[in-house]
Design a protein around this motif. Structure first.
Motif: not given
Lengths: 262, 234, 225
Positions: C147-148, C151-152, C154, C204-205, C207-208
């Protein structure tokens, strides 16, 4: 007369040494003196402060208060003209440390250097010796720990016992006034402790001044001149091995010795 | 119809025809790559060490630096350095200050990649057991000597594979310098296209060219890393 | 400086909002496509004989080519070669999707391969078919670990999307450059746009990283960040 005076002067002295990590007091007022040529074993349960004491002796751990004197010179502090003490410069602290050898539980050899390179690194960098001189000294001490044939081997190719012997040679190569051993055999498989203890025994017989933190009660009893039992940061018992092991005054020391004697 | 356009796309003779112009362009990428790589690695060592500083404000400042440049799009940074930085510096120094496209490219890419690389440096240094440093301290070595002789030689070997793959990314990123008018390979390709109006072989060829360079570099790194691993280095 | 901000940024807010909308749309579609294409490429590479070599070639190509080259290639060569995309916006989306799908395919692969063999065998041992074991045991764990990274990726798409302006897609960067070239007052506009991008990508990062820490704490898994 001169000799008598020299004998009187301790090589190592702790004066009211205290160390706390946060609110937790690991060492509570440790004071002792030690003459040159003596082998002192420090025993005690884990958490008694043995290792912290050893690490305070060469200032790897800064004492919360109190002073350690090496050959009369305070470590980490400098005497002022008025007799007071103030924090010493990093250069001077390093100079003092260079006179105290230390052997770690985890060997801490540098993996990118061969055995010989490990041994000659400090003589070259700290004492500024020429390469040839340093190599001569390095080979001498590797020979002393019976590892001359492994001079060019990298640590990863050596057994644990061999690594620890190289680490001892590395400390000896600085020709220190005192050698500190921090549970030097605890990380070794049982069958490898013998070779390291043999080296330590030989050093003791040569008259090397040693402070040995150890779990090896037989070594403490048979090799050392003096045994110190530490309990919760306090010296509970301090005397000749025969006395400490044979007839300890402290009840705690008695209990500790019977718990490890199986 | 399809096979005809495919044949046209793969008819790379135009690359041979314009080999000199294109090589001169590619050389620009190589120069920019080496200059910005040197800048990025020098900054990365400094910032990576600063991230491990005992001083709170040094750590805070370096963390801000890393987060800022890791999260900035390279193109935005490049444009900002090219257009905005000279004006700000001119006002600050009260003199006319100019930045050539080449210098702006080196500065922009170097700073952008120093953010990523400093994290590699930090991780590499943190992976060295504390005891290795303590052994040096106990022998009377000073902090500088310990860093130079014990920590960095080990850390550099450890971080080499990742550092190299970041250098590959950096080389890929040099393709955007054409956008601030550095006459690099993509700039030359576009010029030839303006002249010849043959986008099919030109852009297909450019894609294949980068593919070739990057994949051979990656393969080489893998072989080297494997060799280092076997020697117990990395 | 505030004066210039009022003159060049504020009056163009509408224009910038239009650009931002396009940026968000492009990134969202491209990323969704990249996940699907990456998953397909990864599954073919892992489980389909013969075809796997095409998957490997695709993954290697997409990762080894700079995004700007892919943008130009898809925009100028594809319409002639394949008859699509019909608009520059779709060309931008496809190029971004190709680029990211290669990285995602490798992320998926390491997530699946990193899973202990015993996990599947434990499923088979209690009578699951391979497909059920994959769906119920492999996939959920792999997604957690990955998941991380996903997200990264993205965040990487958003970064790369700044380049779609070069094929004349009117995204945020395109509009910013347009205003700059009109007035030759780059400081306020470019700095504002840069800050906007940085904050988005940082969010975003960050969040990751939060997700990675969460999984590490909850399952003791070492998530890829």
């Amino acid at each position: 007369m001169n000799n008598a005076v020299a004998e009187q002067k301790p090589i190592l002295e702790c004066r009211d040494l205290r160390k706390a990590f946060g609110a937790f007091e690991v060492l509570r007022s440790i004071s002792f003196e030690m003459q040159a040529g003596v082998v002192l074993s420090v025993i005690g349960a884990s958490g008694s402060g043995k290792s912290t004491l050893l690490r305070c002796l060469n200032y790897l751990e800064q004492p919360s208060s109190g002073v350690v004197f090496l050959d009369g010179e305070p470590i980490g502090l400098r005497r002022q003209a008025d007799g007071g003490l103030k924090p010493d410069s990093p250069a001077n602290i390093a100079r003092m440390r260079a006179q105290i050898g230390m052997v770690f539980q985890q060997f801490n050899l540098w993996p990118h250097m061969s055995a010989l390179e490990n041994v000659i690194e400090a003589p070259r960098q700290v004492k500024g010796l020429k390469r040839a001189e340093a190599i001569e000294i390095g080979r001498h001490y590797l020979g002393k720990v019976n590892l001359l044939d492994k001079a060019d081997a990298y640590p990863a190719r050596l057994s644990g016992g061999q690594q620890q012997r190289v680490a001892i040679a590395r400390a000896l190569a600085m020709q220190p006034k005192v050698m500190l051993f921090d549970e030097a055999t605890s990380a070794l498989d049982p069958e490898l402790t013998g070779e390291v203890l043999d080296v330590m025994r030989a050093l003791a017989e040569e008259g090397t001044t040693m402070v040995v933190v150890t779990h090896e009660m037989r070594f403490a009893r048979d090799v050392s001149d003096r045994v110190m039992f530490l309990h919760q940061g306090v010296i509970e018992e301090d005397g000749a091995p025969a006395q400490v092991f044979g007839n300890p005054a402290s009840e705690r020391c008695r209990a500790f010795l019977s718990s490890v004697a199986h | 119809m399809f096979s005809e356009t495919l044949r046209q796309s793969l008819d790379l003779s135009i690359f041979w025809e314009y080999r000199q112009t294109l090589l001169v362009g590619l050389l620009q990428n190589v120069y920019i790559f080496f200059a910005s790589a040197a800048l990025a690695m020098a900054l990365a060592v400094v910032v990576g060490l600063a991230r491990l500083s005992k001083r709170f404000w040094v750590r805070g400042l370096s963390t801000f630096y890393v987060e800022l440049f890791r999260n900035t799009p390279e193109f935005v940074l490049l444009i900002w350095v090219y257009y905005v930085l000279p004006i700000l510096l001119s006002r600050l120094l009260a003199t006319q200050f100019n930045l050539s496209p080449f210098l702006a490219a080196v500065l922009g890419l170097g700073v952008a990649y120093s953010g990523f690389m400093s994290e590699t440096v930090r991780a590499g240094i943190q992976a060295i057991p504390k005891g290795h440093r303590e052994a040096g301290t106990a022998l009377g070595m000073r902090d500088g000597a310990i860093l130079r002789r014990i920590v960095l030689p080990q850390a550099l070997r450890r971080m080499l594979p990742e550092m190299l793959s970041q250098l590959v990314s950096l080389f890929k990123a040099t393709s955007i310098v054409s956008l601030i008018a550095v006459p690099d390979i993509m700039y030359q390709v576009s010029m030839v296209n303006v002249e010849q109006m043959r986008p099919l072989p030109l852009y297909t060829g450019a894609a294949l060219l980068f593919c070739l360079v990057i994949i051979s570099a990656t393969q080489m790194i893998q072989i080297l890393s494997e060799r280092w691993r076997r020697r117990g280095w990395a | 400086m505030l004066d210039n901000f009022n003159r060049f940024v504020i009056p163009n807010l509408g224009l910038f909002m239009d650009g931002l909308t396009i940026t968000v749309r492009i990134c969202a579609i491209a990323f969704a496509m990249a996940v699907v294409m990456g998953a397909i490429a990864c599954l073919i590479r892992l489980y389909v004989p013969v075809l796997r070599y095409f998957a490997i070639a695709y993954i290697e190509f997409s990762r080894a080519t700079p995004i700007i080259v892919q943008l130009l290639w898809v925009n100028y060569v594809w319409p002639e070669l394949f008859g699509f995309p019909k608009s520059v916006e779709w060309a931008g989306i496809i190029a971004l999707a190709i680029q990211s799908s290669g990285y995602l395919a490798e992320t998926f692969r390491s997530g699946i391969e990193g899973l202990a063999r015993g996990q599947v065998e434990a499923g088979l041992a209690v009578g699951m078919t391979r497909a059920v074991a994959f769906r119920r045991i492999v996939a959920p764990q792999a997604v957690l670990v990955m998941a991380p990274s996903i997200i990264n990726q993205f965040a990487v798409v958003v970064k790369a999307s700044t380049l779609v302006s070069i094929i004349a897609i009117p995204d945020l960067m395109y509009d910013a450059l347009k205003v700059v070239n009109q007035w030759f007052e780059p400081i306020e506009v470019l700095t504002s746009v840069a800050v906007l991008y940085i904050l988005t990508i940082f969010a975003l990062s960050a969040t990751a990283k939060r997700v990675a820490d969460h999984f590490r704490g909850k399952y003791g898994l070492d998530a890829q960040a």
